[in-house]
Design a protein around this motif. Structure first.
Motif, PDB file in Angstrom:
ATOM      1  N   ALA A   1      56.223  37.028   0.636  1.00 24.80           N
ATOM      2  CA  ALA A   1      55.047  36.260   1.054  1.00 24.80           C
ATOM      3  C   ALA A   1      55.368  34.782   1.135  1.00 24.80           C
ATOM      4  N   ALA A   2      54.705  34.092   2.050  1.00 22.02           N
ATOM      5  CA  ALA A   2      54.903  32.649   2.186  1.00 22.02           C
ATOM      6  C   ALA A   2      54.364  31.953   0.943  1.00 22.02           C
ATOM      7  N   ALA A   3      55.133  31.044   0.400  1.00 23.60           N
ATOM      8  CA  ALA A   3      54.747  30.364  -0.833  1.00 23.60           C
ATOM      9  C   ALA A   3      53.828  29.183  -0.530  1.00 23.60           C
ATOM     10  N   PRO A   4      52.722  29.039  -1.271  1.00 23.02           N
ATOM     11  CA  PRO A   4      51.896  27.843  -1.084  1.00 23.02           C
ATOM     12  C   PRO A   4      52.634  26.609  -1.597  1.00 23.02           C
ATOM     13  N   ALA A   5      52.263  25.477  -1.101  1.00 17.54           N
ATOM     14  CA  ALA A   5      52.917  24.239  -1.543  1.00 17.54           C
ATOM     15  C   ALA A   5      52.526  23.941  -2.989  1.00 17.54           C
ATOM     16  N   VAL A   6      53.509  23.538  -3.774  1.00 17.82           N
ATOM     17  CA  VAL A   6      53.199  23.149  -5.147  1.00 17.82           C
ATOM     18  C   VAL A   6      52.646  21.733  -5.153  1.00 17.82           C
ATOM     19  N   GLU A   7      51.631  21.500  -5.986  1.00 14.07           N
ATOM     20  CA  GLU A   7      51.008  20.205  -6.078  1.00 14.07           C
ATOM     21  C   GLU A   7      50.857  19.809  -7.542  1.00 14.07           C
ATOM     22  N   CYS A   8      50.802  18.508  -7.808  1.00 12.84           N
ATOM     23  CA  CYS A   8      50.665  18.019  -9.182  1.00 12.84           C
ATOM     24  C   CYS A   8      49.868  16.727  -9.182  1.00 12.84           C
ATOM     25  N   SER A   9      48.956  16.619 -10.133  1.00 14.98           N
ATOM     26  CA  SER A   9      48.148  15.407 -10.242  1.00 14.98           C
ATOM     27  C   SER A   9      47.939  15.055 -11.708  1.00 14.98           C
ATOM     28  N   ILE A  10      47.669  13.776 -11.956  1.00 19.64           N
ATOM     29  CA  ILE A  10      47.359  13.286 -13.302  1.00 19.64           C
ATOM     30  C   ILE A  10      46.018  12.583 -13.226  1.00 19.64           C
ATOM     31  N   ARG A  11      45.121  12.952 -14.126  1.00 19.78           N
ATOM     32  CA  ARG A  11      43.823  12.292 -14.153  1.00 19.78           C
ATOM     33  C   ARG A  11      43.439  11.973 -15.585  1.00 19.78           C
ATOM     34  N   PRO A  12      42.689  10.882 -15.816  1.00 22.31           N
ATOM     35  CA  PRO A  12      42.253  10.551 -17.168  1.00 22.31           C
ATOM     36  C   PRO A  12      41.466  11.701 -17.779  1.00 22.31           C
ATOM     37  N   ASN A  13      41.675  11.929 -19.069  1.00 19.85           N
ATOM     38  CA  ASN A  13      40.976  12.982 -19.805  1.00 19.85           C
ATOM     39  C   ASN A  13      40.615  12.420 -21.179  1.00 19.85           C
ATOM     40  N   GLY A  14      39.412  11.810 -21.264  1.00 27.94           N
ATOM     41  CA  GLY A  14      39.056  11.128 -22.502  1.00 27.94           C
ATOM     42  C   GLY A  14      39.914   9.884 -22.642  1.00 27.94           C
ATOM     43  N   SER A  15      40.549   9.746 -23.805  1.00 27.39           N
ATOM     44  CA  SER A  15      41.418   8.585 -24.035  1.00 27.39           C
ATOM     45  C   SER A  15      42.849   8.865 -23.612  1.00 27.39           C
ATOM     46  N   ASN A  16      43.130  10.087 -23.131  1.00 29.32           N
ATOM     47  CA  ASN A  16      44.487  10.462 -22.732  1.00 29.32           C
ATOM     48  C   ASN A  16      44.510  10.853 -21.260  1.00 29.32           C
ATOM     49  N   TYR A  17      45.496  11.669 -20.865  1.00 26.82           N
ATOM     50  CA  TYR A  17      45.617  12.129 -19.481  1.00 26.82           C
ATOM     51  C   TYR A  17      45.877  13.636 -19.459  1.00 26.82           C
ATOM     52  N   LEU A  18      45.473  14.275 -18.359  1.00 22.48           N
ATOM     53  CA  LEU A  18      45.720  15.700 -18.148  1.00 22.48           C
ATOM     54  C   LEU A  18      46.558  15.847 -16.887  1.00 22.48           C
ATOM     55  N   ILE A  19      47.721  16.522 -17.015  1.00 27.39           N
ATOM     56  CA  ILE A  19      48.594  16.772 -15.873  1.00 27.39           C
ATOM     57  C   ILE A  19      48.373  18.205 -15.424  1.00 27.39           C
TER      58      ILE A  19
END
Length: 319
Positions: free
Chosen positions: A30-48
């Protein structure tokens, strides 16, 4: 006795690109979907967060080439990890990326910042620094207090009777832990209270005026149990983990469960002093003859932010 001190620094999130190299295709037809990555603030830290990964494969996240967490990709192809303060936040000259698989040549992608704050709020940064400092002070105080007391207890016991049995050694360790926890907690608490001073008082008064009572809930006791913890189990039903929180105050406490497949977040409400329970069902891989499952419960908000409880289950699956 060891002493550790950590300082939370104010940061202005800026992302710069990190060269990764060509992406490779899935091994499936099967054709693979593109991998994506983002970082957004999560409280006082960050969520990747990443998506488009191949289910069942490993995925890891990196900061300037250094691993900061990862695990096995679930069926939906997504995976997230929290960025701890000591791992370093996004900033000038800092690059983050995600990589699929452990073998060379696995698919990878850079991570971009989403909804990053445009400026640093000095008062908030100071309050956040105090909260993180107190949490780390308590943690390090407990660890160092335990280490010193355990060594002393063990040495004293060996002098009385060289060659302890496994059970005797466990009893010595339990005593060392209890003594060390008491010493570490008292030292960490005094340090955190001294550092808080006017900042903590001001924050409490502002929350009271605004009607924000969520920070008023103090979780004084936290215990996690697995059911069943041992013996035979119906592995098709999984293992049930229950967290019992003894709290004082009125408001909402945010928390998350740490699983091998990722994090599961939630909230629990307190209306005055009392006890609350939170449950989570952990899955056991199909076809397993035996299983060992562990889960950690983490408080994410309020004065008890960072408080954890953990339990494990080692069972034989019913046929």
């Amino acid at each position: 006795m060891l002493r550790r001190r950590r300082t939370a620094l104010g940061i202005v999130p800026v992302v710069t690109a990190l060269a990764i190299g060509p992406l490779t295709a899935w091994t499936s037809a099967a054709a693979a979907p593109a991998v994506e990555c983002s970082i957004r603030p999560n409280g006082s830290n960050y969520l990747i967060s990443g998506s488009g990964f191949e289910p069942g494969k490993a995925v890891n996240f990196y900061r300037n080439g250094q691993p900061i967490g990862g695990g096995t990709v679930p069926a939906d192809g997504t995976y997230s990890v929290g960025l701890r303060p000591d791992q370093g936040a996004p900033g000038a000259g800092v690059g983050f990326f995600a990589k699929e698989g452990l073998e060379p040549g696995g698919r990878a992608t850079t991570c971009t910042i989403i909804d990053a704050p445009s400026a640093c709020d000095g008062a908030k940064a100071e309050t956040t620094g105090y909260r993180l400092g107190r949490t780390e002070g308590l943690k390090d105080g407990r660890e160092d207090g335990f280490a010193d007391t355990y060594r002393k207890s063990y040495d004293d016991a060996v002098k009385k009777r060289p060659g302890l049995t496994a059970d005797e050694c466990k009893a010595v360790q339990d005593k060392g832990f209890a003594d060390g926890y008491k010493v570490g907690y008292e030292e960490g608490f005094k340090e955190g209270k001294a550092k808080g001073g006017k900042v903590g008082k001001k924050e409490g008064e502002e929350d009271r005026r605004k009607g924000n009572a969520s920070r008023n809930v103090v979780v004084s006791q936290l215990q996690v149990k697995a059911d069943p913890a041992s013996g035979e189990a119906d592995c098709a039903q999984g293992i049930r983990f229950t967290a019992t929180l003894v709290g004082s105050g009125t408001g909402t406490v945010r928390y998350h469960w740490e699983r091998t497949s990722g994090k599961v977040s939630g909230t629990v409400e307190f209306a005055g002093d009392g006890t609350k329970t939170v449950t989570d069902q952990a899955a056991v891989p199909a076809g397993s003859a035996t299983a060992t499952v562990s889960q950690k419960f983490v408080v994410d908000s309020g004065p008890s932010q960072g408080k954890t409880g953990q339990a494990s289950a080692s069972v034989t699956c019913k046929k």
